[in-house]
Enzyme design. Structure first.
Site, short mmCIF file in Angstrom:
data_model
loop_
_atom_site.label_atom_id
_atom_site.label_comp_id
_atom_site.label_asym_id
_atom_site.label_seq_id
_atom_site.Cartn_x
_atom_site.Cartn_y
_atom_site.Cartn_z
N HIS A 1 7.85 -16.99 -8.65
CA HIS A 1 7.12 -15.40 -8.97
C HIS A 1 7.41 -15.60 -10.73
O HIS A 1 8.35 -14.80 -11.14
CB HIS A 1 7.38 -14.43 -8.77
CG HIS A 1 6.82 -14.19 -7.17
ND1 HIS A 1 5.56 -13.39 -6.72
CD2 HIS A 1 7.37 -14.69 -5.94
CE1 HIS A 1 5.65 -13.27 -5.53
NE2 HIS A 1 6.63 -14.33 -5.04
N GLU B 1 5.70 -13.77 -12.82
CA GLU B 1 5.73 -12.32 -13.31
C GLU B 1 6.92 -11.36 -13.47
O GLU B 1 6.91 -10.51 -14.23
CB GLU B 1 4.59 -11.54 -12.39
CG GLU B 1 4.95 -11.18 -11.14
CD GLU B 1 4.69 -12.55 -10.12
OE1 GLU B 1 4.93 -13.63 -10.55
OE2 GLU B 1 4.70 -12.24 -8.96
N ARG C 1 8.84 -17.40 2.54
CA ARG C 1 9.45 -18.28 3.54
C ARG C 1 9.30 -19.83 3.56
O ARG C 1 9.86 -20.46 3.82
CB ARG C 1 9.33 -17.57 4.72
CG ARG C 1 9.78 -16.47 5.07
CD ARG C 1 9.55 -15.84 6.55
NE ARG C 1 10.42 -14.65 6.80
CZ ARG C 1 9.81 -13.43 6.27
NH1 ARG C 1 8.60 -13.36 6.02
NH2 ARG C 1 10.51 -12.24 6.43
N GLU D 1 17.77 7.48 -12.50
CA GLU D 1 16.49 7.97 -12.25
C GLU D 1 16.49 8.37 -10.85
O GLU D 1 16.65 7.45 -9.91
CB GLU D 1 15.19 6.97 -12.60
CG GLU D 1 14.06 7.73 -12.36
CD GLU D 1 12.94 6.44 -12.39
OE1 GLU D 1 12.74 5.36 -12.62
OE2 GLU D 1 11.73 6.78 -11.63
N CYS E 1 2.95 -18.50 -5.73
CA CYS E 1 3.58 -18.19 -4.48
C CYS E 1 2.48 -18.58 -3.34
O CYS E 1 2.13 -19.60 -3.27
CB CYS E 1 4.20 -16.95 -4.25
SG CYS E 1 5.82 -17.12 -3.09
N TYR F 1 0.96 -1.30 0.10
CA TYR F 1 -0.02 0.05 0.09
C TYR F 1 0.82 1.07 -0.03
O TYR F 1 0.59 2.34 -0.39
CB TYR F 1 -0.93 -0.01 1.05
CG TYR F 1 -2.09 -0.89 1.11
CD1 TYR F 1 -2.95 -0.96 0.04
CD2 TYR F 1 -2.35 -1.77 2.26
CE1 TYR F 1 -4.20 -1.92 0.29
CE2 TYR F 1 -3.50 -2.54 2.32
CZ TYR F 1 -4.30 -2.64 1.24
OH TYR F 1 -5.40 -3.29 1.15
N ASP G 1 10.09 0.12 -10.38
CA ASP G 1 10.47 0.44 -11.73
C ASP G 1 11.41 -0.26 -12.46
O ASP G 1 11.81 -0.31 -13.63
CB ASP G 1 11.23 2.09 -11.54
CG ASP G 1 9.99 2.95 -11.69
OD1 ASP G 1 9.09 2.97 -12.54
OD2 ASP G 1 10.27 4.27 -11.18
N GLY H 1 -0.25 -18.11 -3.67
CA GLY H 1 -1.63 -18.70 -4.27
C GLY H 1 -1.15 -20.26 -4.65
O GLY H 1 -2.18 -21.08 -4.57
N1 GLN Z 1 4.01 -15.97 2.71
C1 GLN Z 1 4.19 -17.01 1.81
C2 GLN Z 1 5.59 -17.34 2.38
O1 GLN Z 1 6.48 -16.53 2.75
C3 GLN Z 1 3.87 -16.69 0.47
C4 GLN Z 1 4.98 -15.50 0.11
C5 GLN Z 1 4.69 -14.95 -1.19
O2 GLN Z 1 3.50 -14.97 -1.96
N2 GLN Z 1 5.47 -14.05 -1.96
O3 GLN Z 1 6.13 -18.57 2.27
#
Ligand code: GLN
Length: 536
Positions: free
Chosen positions: A512, A514, A467, A143, A385, A56, A73, A387
């Site tokens: 990740h 992405e 983690r 930048e 992750c 946030y 960025d 998810g």
């Molecule tokens: N909280 C979870 C962990 O630490 C997933 C972290 C995340 O989604 N980047 O393993």
């Protein structure tokens, strides 16, 4: 070995003018002229890195290949340039002070009073020049975060002034400002730009180029006026109008000749007829702007009010959508709003479901419901992750019948910690002893799995930031029940990818993806996910 040139990008009038996108666009144009370019972001806050910041506050935390937690960025830089960045590409005030204080304790400045000038500014200058040190880059674009005149950015601005003085022709300063339109007066106003350039000049910096952000086209006279008031050549005052996608900005900057201006300022010869080759880029834009299909994807996360919190995922979807010639309408669903009574209703129009990464238990059970809906209704699912961890927990609870299954992050007392801190994970960590950060190898172990079909290879490297891990004690039971591990880190045996082979397309990844999707190389998993949604 080349003599590296330094380009500084500062901003005035307001924040959020898009310095990052302008920097990335200029870098793209120079790269297209066969120069080696890198971009660096200097952030004026005291945190050592944005890793500990709530999204946030600062949007997404972007993770580089070498495991640095950085400003978002840097994500734009990689997506535009298709080149990795690293820890050296993002420096904060906190890190600068931390280094200086450590040196002070070691006695490096013995006998001296340690001060902002020269010690802090020297440390900033050292970091700026670090990327240019081995002659790898023709241009380093730096930048400066924040807005000129902010107390926080003063040492950075002073460092730029000193470098410009010391390196003379090796430095150029681009200043980005806003030309607001006053509807009541029916006029575009240049005064805020004049003032922000004055602030720079008071700090001893004469900008070489002005980029004026504007919602309306600017006429030549306005630019001449700005040029005259700000001591800048009229042809070096250019405009940056609003565009509907950030990916058009390099083309707009090419029309405005920003790359040519920079080459002229550095006295680098080029033929007017030589225009950067942006074929692949234009091809992407063309596909993005002319989709053949529209699909709806539900995105379930807990920071959905703030789009910047999931910047890289949103951009990956754009890349994958274009690759599939499909417009992906993202429906952002707050995981805290999902409950047993409403989840079916809220998810019923989704043709694909993504469950977002995250930390902590807020909105966690809502994510579990989203997974359940995707699994039970054969809707293409991508869990990233947290998810992926939700996917495993949901499967353990509702298919393996381990009702109390959980992540020990959410419930340290759970009887079935299917997601847990694993011993070998501690061995891998490099942040406070617990976080797995940066790129790790993953072997895709099952032929014809969704992962294998997407990546079309078996050895991949993906970036991590977490983690907790899948607890291998439950692995064989899970596989027997129908959720299989298709990606493994061979060194540690940690599970990196899970799938449900019986499902149309159900993939959870501990990493990740992405962070590695770029315009030129859309990420294979996102591409395969959108393809699965499309084929529905
Ligand atoms: N909280 C979870 C962990 O630490 C997933 C972290 C995340 O989604 N980047 O393993």
């Amino acid at each position: 070995m080349t003599l590296t040139k330094y380009i500084f990008v500062t901003g005035g009038v307001t924040s959020s003018l898009g310095k990052g996108i302008i920097s990335a666009s200029l870098a793209k144009l120079l790269q297209a002229r066969n120069f080696n370019v890198t971009i660096q972001k200097l952030d004026p806050y005291i945190n050592i890195d944005p890793g500990t910041l709530n999204p946030y506050e600062h949007g997404e935390c972007y993770v580089t290949e070498d495991g640095a937690e950085t400003d978002l960025d840097l994500g734009h830089y990689e997506r535009f340039l298709n080149v990795y960045t690293s820890q050296a590409n993002n420096i904060t005030t906190g890190r600068i002070y931390y280094n200086v204080i450590q040196k002070e304790r070691k006695g490096d400045y013995l006998g001296k009073t340690v001060q902002i000038i020269p010690h802090i500014t020297d440390e900033i200058k050292r970091h700026i020049k670090l990327l240019g040190k081995d002659g790898k880059y023709d241009f380093v674009i730096t930048e400066i975060g924040g807005t000129v005149g902010d107390i926080e950015s003063l040492p950075f601005i002073e460092a730029v002034r000193q470098l410009k003085w010391e390196m003379k022709n090796q430095c150029v300063v681009i200043h980005l400002t806003l030309v607001p339109y006053l509807a009541a007066a029916g006029e575009l106003k240049t005064k805020p730009t004049q003032h922000s350039v004055k602030i720079l000049q008071e700090a001893g910096i004469q900008p070489d180029v002005l980029v004026l952000r504007t919602e309306h086209p600017l006429d030549k006279n306005l630019k001449i006026k700005v040029a005259n008031f700000c001591n800048v050549q009229p042809e070096y005052v250019i405009e940056s109008p609003d565009v509907d996608t950030i990916y058009k900005v390099p083309l707009v900057m090419q029309e405005e000749k920003l790359d040519e201006i920079i080459l002229k300022l550095f006295k680098i010869k080029f033929k007017e007829s030589d225009k950067p080759e942006l074929k692949a880029w234009r091809n992407f834009l063309d596909k993005y702007e002319h989709p053949k299909k529209i699909v709806k994807v539900a995105f379930v996360g807990k920071y959905v009010e703030l789009k910047d919190a999931y910047k890289s995922i949103n951009e990956s979807i754009i890349h994958a959508g274009a690759e599939n010639e499909t417009k992906v309408q993202m429906e952002y669903i707050h995981s805290e709003n999902l409950n047993n009574k409403n989840y079916k209703d809220l998810l019923k129009s989704a043709q694909g479901i993504i469950v977002a990464p995250g930390f902590g238990d807020r909105g966690f059970e809502g994510k579990i419901l989203a997974v359940r809906y995707a699994r039970e209704n054969n809707i293409p699912f991508l869990g990233i992750c947290l998810g992926m961890q939700c996917a495993v927990i949901e499967f353990a609870r509702n298919v393996m019948n381990l009702k109390d299954a959980n992540s020990s992050e959410m419930n340290p007392k759970t009887k079935y910690p299917v997601i847990d801190i694993m011993e070998n994970q501690k061995f891998l960590s490099n942040f406070g002893g617990t976080m797995r950060l940066g790129a790790f190898a993953c072997s895709i172990t099952k032929k014809n799995s969704h992962a294998n079909n997407a990546y079309k290879t078996t050895e991949i490297f993906e970036r991590h930031r977490h983690r907790y891990e899948l607890n291998n004690e439950f692995l064989s039971q899970m596989e027997k029940a129908g959720m299989v591990a298709t990606g493994i880190n061979q060194e540690t045996k940690l599970v990196e990818i899970v799938e449900i082979p019986k499902h149309k397309w159900f993939v959870g990844v501990q990493f990740h993806p992405e962070y590695k999707s770029t315009v030129i190389n859309p990420h294979p998993l996102f591409v395969a996910f959108i393809k699965a949604v499309n084929d529905l």
